[in-house]
Design an enzyme around this catalytic site. Structure first.
Site, mmCIF file in Angstrom:
data_model
loop_
_atom_site.group_PDB
_atom_site.id
_atom_site.type_symbol
_atom_site.label_atom_id
_atom_site.label_comp_id
_atom_site.label_asym_id
_atom_site.label_seq_id
_atom_site.Cartn_x
_atom_site.Cartn_y
_atom_site.Cartn_z
ATOM 1 N N LEU A 1 1.051 -1.264 0.116
ATOM 2 C CA LEU A 1 0.139 -0.111 0.001
ATOM 3 C C LEU A 1 0.892 1.366 0.292
ATOM 4 C CD1 LEU A 1 -2.765 -0.914 2.627
ATOM 5 C CD2 LEU A 1 -2.798 -0.991 0.137
ATOM 6 N N ASP A 2 0.326 2.285 -0.470
ATOM 7 C CA ASP A 2 1.326 3.351 -0.618
ATOM 8 C C ASP A 2 1.450 3.917 0.807
ATOM 9 O OD1 ASP A 2 1.388 3.567 -3.569
ATOM 10 O OD2 ASP A 2 -0.286 5.096 -3.758
ATOM 11 N N PHE A 3 2.530 4.563 0.730
ATOM 12 C CA PHE A 3 2.879 5.329 2.244
ATOM 13 C C PHE A 3 1.705 6.078 2.882
ATOM 14 C CE2 PHE A 3 4.184 9.449 4.251
ATOM 15 C CZ PHE A 3 4.758 8.837 5.241
#
Length: 232
Positions: A66-68
């Site tokens: 998952l993105d930051f």
């Protein structure tokens, strides 16, 4: 060939990873916003989902990321055999994922499909781009949950749409860039035009949460249907 230099330094994340389910084969977690999935090359970006979990579950590996700024559900394999089995489910698109998001403005249609190929461009790093020529096929569905107006601290009104997003492919930044393509970027998205909050200059976080993850347990064969309520 252009050299990609990543200058991003992640600020400290003090929120804990919530373990939703675990057995001897896999772990289901809820990732907090503001935490990298994998440690970066820069030693200042050591803290990550994997860095924390490998201390608890030695040998564990991430199946997906998952993105930051994105929070929510992730499945983690506890050994290489499970990793291979789950990766196969992901590559065959046998895994269903759904996300909750807040989009800037009011989306006109109640549901729809965004079909736009996504390409990597080293000159734009870390941005991805929509490109029908060099991009890889990418397709996302959206469904409007509610349209509302949020009053800010300075009294200004911000129109927002709460949506459920279902990616049919898994390209980098897919949901973020597809929502921008729709004309309604995700609130708090610093890369793809998420509108700034009047009076504050920025949203407190990227308003994107991995709310559902459905797959088949690679050993028991039982369907796993994980759900996580959106925190915003």
């Amino acid at each position: 060939m252009s050299t990609i230099i990543d200058t991003f330094i992640a600020p400290p994340c003090h929120d804990e990873i919530e373990i939703r389910y675990q057995d001897e084969h896999l772990v289901l977690i809820d990732k907090p916003t503001g935490l990298l999935s994998l440690s970066g090359k820069n030693p200042q970006n050591l803290d990550s989902v994997h860095h924390r979990l490998v201390k608890i579950f030695p040998g564990c590996t991430l199946i997906h990321r998952l993105d930051f700024g994105t929070s929510g559900l992730m499945v983690v394999a506890r050994n290489k055999t499970i990793n291979a089995a789950l990766c196969q489910q992901f590559s065959q698109r046998a895994v269903t994922k759904a996300y909750g998001a807040l989009l800037c403005g009011h989306v006109a249609d109640n549901e729809g499909v965004i079909d736009a190929a996504i390409a990597k461009d080293p000159a734009l790093f870390p941005l991805m781009s929509i490109c029908a020529v060099s991009g890889k096929p990418a397709r996302s569905r959206y469904r409007v949950v509610e349209r509302f107006v949020r009053e800010q601290d300075d009294g200004t009104l911000l129109p927002l749409t709460r949506v459920e997003l279902t990616p049919e492919t898994g390209r980098t930044h897919q949901l973020r860039i597809h929502c921008q393509q729709l004309g309604h970027p995700i609130l708090g998205c610093d890369l793809y035009g998420g509108c700034l909050l009047p009076g504050t200059g920025a949203a407190p976080r990227l308003m994107l949460h991995a709310s559902e993850l459905h797959f088949v347990h690679p050993v028991s064969g039982e369907p796993i249907q994980a759900r996580s309520a959106s925190p915003f």
